[in-house]
Design an enzyme around this catalytic site. Structure first.
Site, short mmCIF file in Angstrom:
data_model
loop_
_atom_site.label_atom_id
_atom_site.label_comp_id
_atom_site.label_asym_id
_atom_site.label_seq_id
_atom_site.Cartn_x
_atom_site.Cartn_y
_atom_site.Cartn_z
N ASP A 145 -19.76 -12.82 15.18
CA ASP A 145 -19.52 -13.02 16.60
C ASP A 145 -20.42 -14.18 17.05
OD1 ASP A 145 -18.57 -12.48 19.14
OD2 ASP A 145 -18.90 -10.33 18.96
N ASP A 250 -17.07 -15.48 21.67
CA ASP A 250 -17.18 -14.53 22.78
C ASP A 250 -16.97 -15.22 24.14
OD1 ASP A 250 -18.27 -11.82 23.71
OD2 ASP A 250 -19.62 -13.20 24.75
N GLU A 323 -11.98 -15.02 22.03
CA GLU A 323 -11.72 -14.06 23.11
C GLU A 323 -11.48 -14.86 24.39
OE1 GLU A 323 -13.89 -10.30 25.30
OE2 GLU A 323 -14.95 -12.18 25.05
N HIS A 388 -14.10 -3.23 21.33
CA HIS A 388 -15.21 -2.43 21.87
C HIS A 388 -15.30 -2.47 23.39
CE1 HIS A 388 -16.40 -6.56 21.80
NE2 HIS A 388 -17.46 -6.29 22.54
N ASP A 389 -14.42 -3.24 24.04
CA ASP A 389 -14.45 -3.31 25.50
C ASP A 389 -13.31 -2.51 26.13
OD1 ASP A 389 -16.58 -5.13 25.41
OD2 ASP A 389 -15.25 -6.87 25.39
#
Ligand code: GLC
Length: 569
Positions: A145, A250, A323, A388-389
């Site tokens: 990430d 990210d 993302e 994970h969000d």
């Protein structure tokens, strides 16, 4: 004679034509929501020349919650290494790890204080090198990430910026603030952080405010500063040289903000008329803090860095996943254009964003086709169903639809991305206000936190039905464990023929099929309840996937649905 099939939610995994013929009865008996047929056609096969990632199955590991080796209740690298064979078992080609870099953990690693150092909580550089060595042996690639938008406020760069060190003074977005009519100092404008409240925080030492689009402990870096860009590119170079296969970038939309005007001011953002809560991020239309055109350029530069490394190091292409979470038109731009390469995998969150428990076949079809039809020529599709969000599939779309969604994920063309635990059907865990740790939840209040907290999909992974689900030998876990772990776990599901895990594995096995790798795709709603997907390739088996989204018997005339179906054996 038309080919007619009757379903009351039937399931079939890897069905060869023969298997299909013999097992029609069995198919009808399984609880479920999907069916898949392989049909044979004649003629010659097509050649492939794909890069490794183009049909790859990716798996997101959230390291804190994967597996813990030292009993502190937080997952770590040693255990990721130990569990790599599991990734192999479920057919994963590459795994992207949420951040494992040194961090005060205000946003559980998305607040990085040293971009080229592993946090002690997760292990050491040696642990990472062992992980990489084993991953290489097994043929699982490691993706890191990369968090370019912000650092931690405990990062050396920010600490020096606070002190106005000439080298770092302009690394972050500083502003003296404004003096209000009653003489108090107020933020320079109305910008709101993703985690609620003003996006500006006062710093006593520098006597200025700084911008943070997320937590106050995540100050935004300023990409107008070429030194910032170069340092972040060095981060990419550092990890690629150590052996990672690429990065997930990210929070891309936030990388740039509008520039300050001639008077040193930043403009207010307009109100979103649909939201009344002035604390909420959604209260404003983020026209100056998201999707600025310069962001695209920065991301293209990141890709250029990887291309240079590809050339320098030889071997397989390094990749970027991004993302973006913007409108589809913006997302498409990140694929690049005829002159510039963009990211290989701009995450496709359409299914995540637009489907819910009430969505019908028409909406499924619309959302899928929208991505396929919008992609620039020659680019590869990708499908992200969880992270994970986001609330987990079983919670968001219904526990009965877990296999159905995995079927979709595995048979649509291109790249599939699975969030850890979705393959065994984990669901969200309710977490009390007192136990909530996610900053997005904690910065709200007991009334609203449940709609904001991202803790529920982040709970520890279920390896078995033993102590703490096999996640840790310790007595505590950083987030509560789901109560259903005795039923929903890898060990148990390995032994049940049509468990979520085994359905996932059988679907994964299908991905070696040429048709699924290289074939054409036709997606259409057959009616409100049934979504049909035809995958076909000259000379290869044709696959027809039927998803019964609801819980009623349906009769389908396949020949009336899809043209040119070869004969069913
Ligand atoms: C991304 C991450 C999220 C994090 C945020 C700030 O959206 O997925 O977990 O809080 O960026 O870095």
């Amino acid at each position: 004679m038309p080919t007619r099939f009757i379903y009351k939610s039937a399931i079939c995994g890897n069905i060869t034509p023969q298997y299909c013929a013999q097992s029609k009865q069995t198919m009808l008996n399984f609880l479920n929501v999907l069916a898949l047929f392989a049909l044979l056609s004649a003629a010659a096969g097509a050649a492939t020349g794909q890069a490794w990632w183009e049909t790859a199955s990716f798996y997101q590991i959230y390291p804190r919650s994967f597996k813990d080796s030292d009993g502190n209740g937080i997952g770590d690298l040693k255990c990721i290494t130990q569990q790599l064979p599991y990734l192999k078992e479920i057919g994963i080609d590459a795994t992207w790890l949420s951040p494992i870099f040194t961090s005060p953990m205000a946003d559980f690693g998305y607040d990085v204080s040293n971009f080229t150092e592993i946090d002690k909580l997760y292990g050491t550089l040696e642990d990472f090198q062992e992980l990489l060595a084993k991953a290489n042996q097994l043929g699982v690639r490691i993706i890191f990430d990369f968090v370019p938008n912000h650092s931690s406020d405990e990062c050396e760069w920010f600490i020096k910026s606070v002190k106005s060190d000439p080298e770092y003074k302009d690394f972050y977005i500083w502003h003296p603030g404004k003096i209000s009519e009653n003489g108090t100092r107020v933020p320079p404008n109305n910008w709101i952080s993703n985690f609620r409240g003003s996006a500006w925080t006062w710093n006593e030492d520098r006597e200025e405010v700084y911008l943070h689009q997320f937590h106050a402990k995540q100050p935004d870096l300023i990409y107008n500063n070429p030194k910032v860009r170069e340092l972040m590119k060095d981060v990419l170079r550092y990890w690629v040289r150590l052996g990672v296969a690429g990065f997930r970038i990210d929070a891309v939309p936030h990388i740039y903000e509008v520039a300050v005007d001639a008077d040193g001011n930043y403009p207010d953002e307009p109100r979103n008329p649909e939201v009344d809560n002035p604390e909420s991020y959604l209260y404003l239309e983020h026209i100056y803090t998201r999707d600025q055109p310069e962001t695209l350029e920065v991301v293209f530069e990141f890709r250029q860095v990887l291309k240079e490394l590809d050339e320098e190091l030889g071997g397989d292409e390094h990749i970027l996943m991004a993302e973006i979470c913007s409108s589809i038109d913006v997302e498409m731009q990140y694929y690049g254009n005829t002159t510039t390469d963009g990211v290989q995998i701009p995450f496709n969150f359409e299914l995540l964003n637009y489907l819910d428990q009430d969505s019908n076949g028409y909406l499924y079809s619309e959302v899928i086709n929208k991505w396929l039809d919008s992609m620039p020529e020659g680019r590869v599709a990708n499908w992200v169903l969880g992270n994970h969000d986001q609330s987990r599939i079983g919670t968001r779309l219904g526990a009965d639809r877990i296999d159905l969604i995995n079927l979709l994920l595995k048979t649509l063309p291109g790249v599939s991305v699975t969030y850890q635990g979705e393959e065994i059907g984990m669901t969200d865990v309710w977490i009390s206000w007192e136990d909530t740790v996610d900053p997005q939840g904690c910065q709200s209040n007991p009334e609203e936190y449940q709609s904001l907290s991202r803790d529920p999909p982040r709970t520890p992974f279920h390896w078995n039905d033993g102590h703490k689900a096999g996640f840790t030998e310790g007595n505590t876990t950083w987030l509560p464990l789901a109560e259903d772990y005795r039923l929903v776990n890898v060990k148990r599901e390995r032994g049940i023929a049509y468990s979520h895990l085994n359905v996932y594995k059988r679907l994964q096995d299908l991905r070696v099929e040429k048709t699924l790798r290289d074939g054409e795709t036709e997606v259409k709603a057959i009616n409100a309840n049934i979504l049909g997907i035809k995958r076909y390739l000259t000379g290869e088996r044709t696959f027809v996937v039927l998803l019964n989204i609801n819980n009623a018997f349906e009769t389908i005339d396949l020949n009336a649905t899809f043209n040119d179906l070869p004969n069913v054996l």
